[in-house]
Design a protein around this motif. Sequence first.
Motif, PDB file in Angstrom:
ATOM      1  N   ALA A  61       0.851  -1.153  -0.053  1.00 48.55           N
ATOM      2  CA  ALA A  61      -0.079  -0.142   0.021  1.00 48.55           C
ATOM      3  C   ALA A  61       0.806   1.208   0.069  1.00 48.55           C
ATOM      4  N   PHE A  62       2.014   1.139   0.513  1.00 48.68           N
ATOM      5  CA  PHE A  62       2.883   2.365   0.542  1.00 48.68           C
ATOM      6  C   PHE A  62       3.322   2.782  -0.813  1.00 48.68           C
ATOM      7  N   ALA A  63       3.203   1.921  -1.738  1.00 48.53           N
ATOM      8  CA  ALA A  63       3.512   2.283  -3.065  1.00 48.53           C
ATOM      9  C   ALA A  63       2.294   3.284  -4.020  1.00 48.53           C
ATOM     10  N   LEU A  64       1.211   2.983  -2.999  1.00 49.46           N
ATOM     11  CA  LEU A  64       0.033   3.818  -3.666  1.00 49.46           C
ATOM     12  C   LEU A  64      -0.610   4.944  -2.956  1.00 49.46           C
ATOM     13  N   LEU A  65      -0.346   4.719  -1.650  1.00 51.91           N
ATOM     14  CA  LEU A  65      -1.115   5.686  -0.478  1.00 51.91           C
ATOM     15  C   LEU A  65       0.225   6.348   0.281  1.00 51.91           C
ATOM     16  N   ASN A  66      -0.280   7.517   0.571  1.00 49.49           N
ATOM     17  CA  ASN A  66       0.622   8.192   1.647  1.00 49.49           C
ATOM     18  C   ASN A  66       0.921   7.527   3.010  1.00 49.49           C
ATOM     19  N   VAL A  67       1.889   7.614   3.762  1.00 47.21           N
ATOM     20  CA  VAL A  67       2.014   7.057   5.202  1.00 47.21           C
ATOM     21  C   VAL A  67       0.668   7.418   6.240  1.00 47.21           C
ATOM     22  N   SER A  68       0.192   8.646   6.065  1.00 48.61           N
ATOM     23  CA  SER A  68      -0.982   8.801   6.948  1.00 48.61           C
ATOM     24  C   SER A  68      -2.338   7.848   6.491  1.00 48.61           C
ATOM     25  N   ALA A  69      -2.299   7.713   5.309  1.00 42.87           N
ATOM     26  CA  ALA A  69      -3.423   6.637   4.801  1.00 42.87           C
ATOM     27  C   ALA A  69      -3.148   5.353   5.094  1.00 42.87           C
ATOM     28  N   VAL A  70      -2.020   5.029   5.138  1.00 41.62           N
ATOM     29  CA  VAL A  70      -1.749   3.429   5.355  1.00 41.62           C
ATOM     30  C   VAL A  70      -1.899   3.228   6.862  1.00 41.62           C
ATOM     31  N   LEU A  71      -1.580   4.190   7.860  1.00 43.53           N
ATOM     32  CA  LEU A  71      -1.743   4.143   9.316  1.00 43.53           C
ATOM     33  C   LEU A  71      -3.224   4.161   9.616  1.00 43.53           C
ATOM     34  N   LEU A  72      -3.919   4.857   8.777  1.00 37.91           N
ATOM     35  CA  LEU A  72      -5.429   4.990   9.179  1.00 37.91           C
ATOM     36  C   LEU A  72      -5.934   3.739   8.826  1.00 37.91           C
ATOM     37  N   SER A  73      -5.545   2.946   7.641  1.00 34.24           N
ATOM     38  CA  SER A  73      -6.046   1.935   7.045  1.00 34.24           C
ATOM     39  C   SER A  73      -5.923   0.817   8.197  1.00 34.24           C
ATOM     40  N   LEU A  74      -4.470   0.927   8.703  1.00 36.32           N
ATOM     41  CA  LEU A  74      -4.001  -0.266   9.840  1.00 36.32           C
ATOM     42  C   LEU A  74      -5.113   0.007  11.123  1.00 36.32           C
ATOM     43  N   LEU A  75      -5.376   1.314  11.249  1.00 28.81           N
ATOM     44  CA  LEU A  75      -6.326   1.453  12.553  1.00 28.81           C
ATOM     45  C   LEU A  75      -7.581   0.546  12.143  1.00 28.81           C
ATOM     46  N   GLY A  76      -8.051   0.902  10.909  1.00 29.66           N
ATOM     47  CA  GLY A  76      -9.625   0.205  10.566  1.00 29.66           C
ATOM     48  C   GLY A  76      -9.341  -1.405  10.727  1.00 29.66           C
ATOM     49  N   ALA A  77      -8.266  -1.775  10.327  1.00 29.88           N
ATOM     50  CA  ALA A  77      -8.177  -3.081  10.446  1.00 29.88           C
ATOM     51  C   ALA A  77      -7.980  -3.583  11.715  1.00 29.88           C
ATOM     52  N   LEU A  78      -7.408  -2.820  12.581  1.00 25.52           N
ATOM     53  CA  LEU A  78      -6.994  -3.406  13.829  1.00 25.52           C
ATOM     54  C   LEU A  78      -8.403  -3.128  14.768  1.00 25.52           C
ATOM     55  N   ILE A  79      -9.346  -2.527  14.387  1.00 26.05           N
ATOM     56  CA  ILE A  79     -10.562  -2.340  15.004  1.00 26.05           C
ATOM     57  C   ILE A  79     -11.614  -3.599  14.660  1.00 26.05           C
ATOM     58  N   VAL A  80     -11.593  -3.692  13.475  1.00 24.38           N
ATOM     59  CA  VAL A  80     -12.118  -5.032  12.729  1.00 24.38           C
ATOM     60  C   VAL A  80     -11.794  -6.260  13.467  1.00 24.38           C
ATOM     61  N   ASN A  81     -10.489  -6.423  13.553  1.00 25.78           N
ATOM     62  CA  ASN A  81      -9.742  -7.566  14.342  1.00 25.78           C
ATOM     63  C   ASN A  81     -10.235  -7.898  15.911  1.00 25.78           C
ATOM     64  N   LEU A  82     -10.234  -6.460  16.531  1.00 25.65           N
ATOM     65  CA  LEU A  82     -10.507  -6.561  17.823  1.00 25.65           C
ATOM     66  C   LEU A  82     -11.893  -6.819  18.121  1.00 25.65           C
ATOM     67  N   ILE A  83     -12.709  -6.260  17.291  1.00 21.97           N
ATOM     68  CA  ILE A  83     -14.360  -6.730  17.367  1.00 21.97           C
ATOM     69  C   ILE A  83     -14.464  -8.322  17.168  1.00 21.97           C
ATOM     70  N   ILE A  84     -14.004  -9.067  16.355  1.00 21.43           N
ATOM     71  CA  ILE A  84     -13.822 -10.297  16.040  1.00 21.43           C
ATOM     72  C   ILE A  84     -13.098 -11.153  17.348  1.00 21.43           C
ATOM     73  N   THR A  85     -12.124 -10.693  17.608  1.00 23.07           N
ATOM     74  CA  THR A  85     -11.395 -11.190  18.767  1.00 23.07           C
ATOM     75  C   THR A  85     -12.249 -11.416  20.093  1.00 23.07           C
ATOM     76  N   PHE A  86     -12.937 -10.192  20.371  1.00 23.59           N
ATOM     77  CA  PHE A  86     -13.474 -10.335  21.483  1.00 23.59           C
ATOM     78  C   PHE A  86     -14.948 -10.959  21.535  1.00 23.59           C
ATOM     79  N   ASN A  87     -15.329 -11.056  20.373  1.00 26.53           N
ATOM     80  CA  ASN A  87     -16.872 -11.588  20.170  1.00 26.53           C
ATOM     81  C   ASN A  87     -16.901 -12.910  19.545  1.00 26.53           C
ATOM     82  N   HIS A  88     -16.163 -13.477  18.691  1.00 29.73           N
ATOM     83  CA  HIS A  88     -16.244 -14.700  18.032  1.00 29.73           C
ATOM     84  C   HIS A  88     -15.617 -15.700  18.847  1.00 29.73           C
TER      85      HIS A  88
END
Length: 209
Positions: free
Chosen positions: A174-201
Amino acid sequence: MADDTRIPPKNRPRRHTLLEDVQGLLTGTTMAATGLVFLTHLGLITGQTAGLALLISYATGYSFALTFFVVNLPFYWLGLQRIGTRFVLKTLISVALVSGFSILFPALITFDTLNPVFGVIVFGLLTGAGLLAIFRHGASLGGVGILALYVQEKTGFRAGLVQLAFDACIFLAAFALLNVSAVLLSLLGALIVNLIITFNHRKDWYVAT
Protein backbone atom coordinates in the motif's frame (compact mmCIF):
# COMPACT_ATOMS: atom_id res chain seq x y z
CA MET A 1 -14.43 -33.74 17.56
CA ALA A 2 -16.94 -34.10 20.39
CA ASP A 3 -19.46 -36.97 20.21
CA ASP A 4 -22.87 -35.23 20.04
CA THR A 5 -24.61 -38.47 21.06
CA ARG A 6 -23.32 -37.91 24.62
CA ILE A 7 -24.86 -34.45 24.78
CA PRO A 8 -28.52 -34.17 25.84
CA PRO A 9 -30.65 -33.22 22.78
CA LYS A 10 -31.73 -29.91 24.32
CA ASN A 11 -28.06 -28.89 24.73
CA ARG A 12 -26.81 -29.92 21.30
CA PRO A 13 -25.93 -27.18 18.78
CA ARG A 14 -28.73 -26.81 16.24
CA ARG A 15 -28.35 -25.91 12.61
CA HIS A 16 -29.68 -22.56 11.42
CA THR A 17 -32.82 -22.66 9.33
CA LEU A 18 -32.73 -21.37 5.77
CA LEU A 19 -34.57 -18.21 6.81
CA GLU A 20 -32.10 -17.60 9.65
CA ASP A 21 -29.17 -18.03 7.26
CA VAL A 22 -30.72 -15.68 4.69
CA GLN A 23 -31.30 -12.88 7.20
CA GLY A 24 -27.92 -13.43 8.85
CA LEU A 25 -25.94 -13.32 5.62
CA LEU A 26 -27.94 -10.37 4.29
CA THR A 27 -27.38 -8.48 7.54
CA GLY A 28 -23.67 -9.27 7.66
CA THR A 29 -22.97 -8.46 4.01
CA THR A 30 -24.98 -5.24 4.19
CA MET A 31 -22.95 -4.07 7.19
CA ALA A 32 -19.64 -5.07 5.60
CA ALA A 33 -20.50 -3.39 2.29
CA THR A 34 -21.58 -0.21 4.11
CA GLY A 35 -18.27 -0.20 5.94
CA LEU A 36 -16.51 -0.43 2.59
CA VAL A 37 -18.36 2.68 1.39
CA PHE A 38 -16.71 4.61 4.24
CA LEU A 39 -13.32 3.03 3.52
CA THR A 40 -13.29 3.56 -0.24
CA HIS A 41 -14.62 7.12 0.08
CA LEU A 42 -11.49 7.85 2.11
CA GLY A 43 -9.27 5.99 -0.39
CA LEU A 44 -8.04 3.52 2.24
CA ILE A 45 -7.48 -0.24 2.31
CA THR A 46 -7.92 -3.15 4.68
CA GLY A 47 -6.47 -6.65 5.07
CA GLN A 48 -7.26 -10.09 3.64
CA THR A 49 -8.70 -10.56 0.13
CA ALA A 50 -10.76 -7.36 0.41
CA GLY A 51 -7.52 -5.44 0.89
CA LEU A 52 -5.91 -7.17 -2.08
CA ALA A 53 -8.95 -6.35 -4.21
CA LEU A 54 -8.84 -2.70 -3.13
CA LEU A 55 -5.15 -2.42 -3.99
CA ILE A 56 -5.73 -3.90 -7.43
CA SER A 57 -8.74 -1.63 -7.92
CA TYR A 58 -6.79 1.51 -6.96
CA ALA A 59 -3.80 0.53 -9.11
CA THR A 60 -5.69 -0.52 -12.24
CA GLY A 61 -9.00 1.31 -12.15
CA TYR A 62 -10.94 -1.97 -12.30
CA SER A 63 -14.07 -2.03 -10.16
CA PHE A 64 -13.70 -3.36 -6.63
CA ALA A 65 -16.81 -5.52 -7.11
CA LEU A 66 -15.33 -7.51 -9.99
CA THR A 67 -11.85 -7.68 -8.49
CA PHE A 68 -13.09 -8.85 -5.08
CA PHE A 69 -15.18 -11.60 -6.66
CA VAL A 70 -12.35 -12.80 -8.91
CA VAL A 71 -9.53 -12.83 -6.32
CA ASN A 72 -11.61 -15.13 -4.11
CA LEU A 73 -12.23 -17.74 -6.82
CA PRO A 74 -9.00 -19.77 -6.30
CA PHE A 75 -9.80 -20.26 -2.61
CA TYR A 76 -13.13 -22.01 -3.13
CA TRP A 77 -11.46 -25.26 -4.21
CA LEU A 78 -9.45 -25.29 -1.00
CA GLY A 79 -12.65 -24.63 0.92
CA LEU A 80 -14.31 -27.63 -0.71
CA GLN A 81 -11.37 -29.82 0.28
CA ARG A 82 -11.08 -28.61 3.87
CA ILE A 83 -14.50 -27.46 5.05
CA GLY A 84 -17.22 -28.62 2.68
CA THR A 85 -19.81 -27.60 0.12
CA ARG A 86 -22.15 -25.83 2.54
CA PHE A 87 -19.45 -23.41 3.70
CA VAL A 88 -18.19 -22.72 0.17
CA LEU A 89 -21.69 -22.07 -1.18
CA LYS A 90 -22.51 -19.65 1.64
CA THR A 91 -19.15 -17.92 1.20
CA LEU A 92 -19.66 -17.61 -2.56
CA ILE A 93 -23.09 -16.05 -1.96
CA SER A 94 -21.68 -13.67 0.68
CA VAL A 95 -18.82 -12.53 -1.57
CA ALA A 96 -21.26 -12.03 -4.46
CA LEU A 97 -23.57 -9.97 -2.23
CA VAL A 98 -20.77 -7.72 -1.01
CA SER A 99 -19.57 -7.30 -4.60
CA GLY A 100 -23.06 -6.33 -5.72
CA PHE A 101 -23.71 -4.06 -2.74
CA SER A 102 -20.38 -2.30 -3.32
CA ILE A 103 -21.76 -1.16 -6.69
CA LEU A 104 -25.19 -0.18 -5.35
CA PHE A 105 -24.45 1.46 -2.01
CA PRO A 106 -22.19 4.35 -3.14
CA ALA A 107 -25.18 5.64 -5.12
CA LEU A 108 -27.27 5.58 -1.94
CA ILE A 109 -24.75 7.14 0.47
CA THR A 110 -22.95 10.44 -0.08
CA PHE A 111 -20.74 12.49 2.24
CA ASP A 112 -20.38 16.26 2.40
CA THR A 113 -17.97 15.79 5.31
CA LEU A 114 -16.33 12.62 6.56
CA ASN A 115 -13.61 12.88 9.18
CA PRO A 116 -11.00 10.22 8.30
CA VAL A 117 -10.56 8.94 11.86
CA PHE A 118 -14.32 8.74 12.40
CA GLY A 119 -14.67 7.06 9.00
CA VAL A 120 -12.19 4.28 9.75
CA ILE A 121 -13.74 3.70 13.19
CA VAL A 122 -17.19 3.32 11.64
CA PHE A 123 -15.70 1.05 8.97
CA GLY A 124 -14.08 -1.11 11.66
CA LEU A 125 -17.20 -1.39 13.78
CA LEU A 126 -19.56 -2.10 10.88
CA THR A 127 -17.23 -4.57 9.20
CA GLY A 128 -16.36 -6.37 12.43
CA ALA A 129 -20.03 -6.79 13.35
CA GLY A 130 -20.89 -7.79 9.79
CA LEU A 131 -18.18 -10.45 9.74
CA LEU A 132 -19.44 -11.83 13.05
CA ALA A 133 -22.90 -12.30 11.54
CA ILE A 134 -21.40 -13.97 8.47
CA PHE A 135 -19.14 -16.26 10.53
CA ARG A 136 -22.02 -17.29 12.77
CA HIS A 137 -23.97 -18.43 9.75
CA GLY A 138 -21.18 -20.65 8.48
CA ALA A 139 -19.58 -18.45 5.83
CA SER A 140 -16.73 -15.98 5.32
CA LEU A 141 -15.78 -13.09 3.04
CA GLY A 142 -12.46 -14.33 1.82
CA GLY A 143 -10.20 -17.28 1.31
CA VAL A 144 -7.03 -16.27 3.15
CA GLY A 145 -8.14 -18.15 6.25
CA ILE A 146 -8.67 -21.30 4.18
CA LEU A 147 -5.24 -20.89 2.57
CA ALA A 148 -3.67 -20.36 5.99
CA LEU A 149 -5.13 -23.63 7.28
CA TYR A 150 -3.97 -25.43 4.16
CA VAL A 151 -0.39 -24.14 4.57
CA GLN A 152 -0.41 -25.10 8.25
CA GLU A 153 -1.56 -28.61 7.38
CA LYS A 154 1.04 -29.07 4.66
CA THR A 155 4.05 -27.35 6.26
CA GLY A 156 3.32 -26.92 9.95
CA PHE A 157 3.65 -23.14 9.65
CA ARG A 158 0.99 -21.63 11.92
CA ALA A 159 -2.18 -20.42 10.23
CA GLY A 160 -2.27 -17.18 12.23
CA LEU A 161 1.21 -16.30 11.05
CA VAL A 162 0.22 -17.00 7.43
CA GLN A 163 -2.66 -14.54 7.73
CA LEU A 164 -0.43 -12.00 9.44
CA ALA A 165 2.17 -12.34 6.69
CA PHE A 166 -0.48 -11.88 4.00
CA ASP A 167 -1.79 -8.72 5.62
CA ALA A 168 1.75 -7.41 6.13
CA CYS A 169 2.36 -7.79 2.39
CA ILE A 170 -0.90 -5.93 1.64
CA PHE A 171 0.01 -2.98 3.85
CA LEU A 172 3.62 -2.86 2.65
CA ALA A 173 2.39 -2.79 -0.94
CA ALA A 174 0.00 0.00 0.00
CA PHE A 175 2.94 2.37 0.55
CA ALA A 176 3.44 2.35 -3.23
CA LEU A 177 -0.06 3.76 -3.76
CA LEU A 178 -0.99 5.61 -0.57
CA ASN A 179 0.74 8.14 1.65
CA VAL A 180 1.94 7.19 5.12
CA SER A 181 -1.04 8.72 6.97
CA ALA A 182 -3.48 6.80 4.73
CA VAL A 183 -1.70 3.50 5.43
CA LEU A 184 -1.70 4.19 9.17
CA LEU A 185 -5.42 5.02 9.09
CA SER A 186 -6.01 1.80 7.16
CA LEU A 187 -4.13 -0.11 9.85
CA LEU A 188 -6.37 1.45 12.50
CA GLY A 189 -9.47 0.26 10.67
CA ALA A 190 -8.08 -3.26 10.28
CA LEU A 191 -7.13 -3.32 13.98
CA ILE A 192 -10.68 -2.40 15.01
CA VAL A 193 -12.13 -5.12 12.78
CA ASN A 194 -9.84 -7.73 14.32
CA LEU A 195 -10.51 -6.56 17.89
CA ILE A 196 -14.28 -6.82 17.34
CA ILE A 197 -13.87 -10.38 16.07
CA THR A 198 -11.34 -11.34 18.78
CA PHE A 199 -13.60 -10.19 21.62
CA ASN A 200 -16.86 -11.55 20.23
CA HIS A 201 -16.23 -14.61 18.05
CA ARG A 202 -16.25 -17.42 20.59
CA LYS A 203 -17.90 -20.79 20.03
CA ASP A 204 -18.73 -21.17 23.70
CA TRP A 205 -20.92 -18.05 23.44
CA TYR A 206 -22.72 -19.09 20.27
CA VAL A 207 -23.36 -22.73 19.40
CA ALA A 208 -25.80 -22.73 16.46
CA THR A 209 -24.27 -23.74 13.11
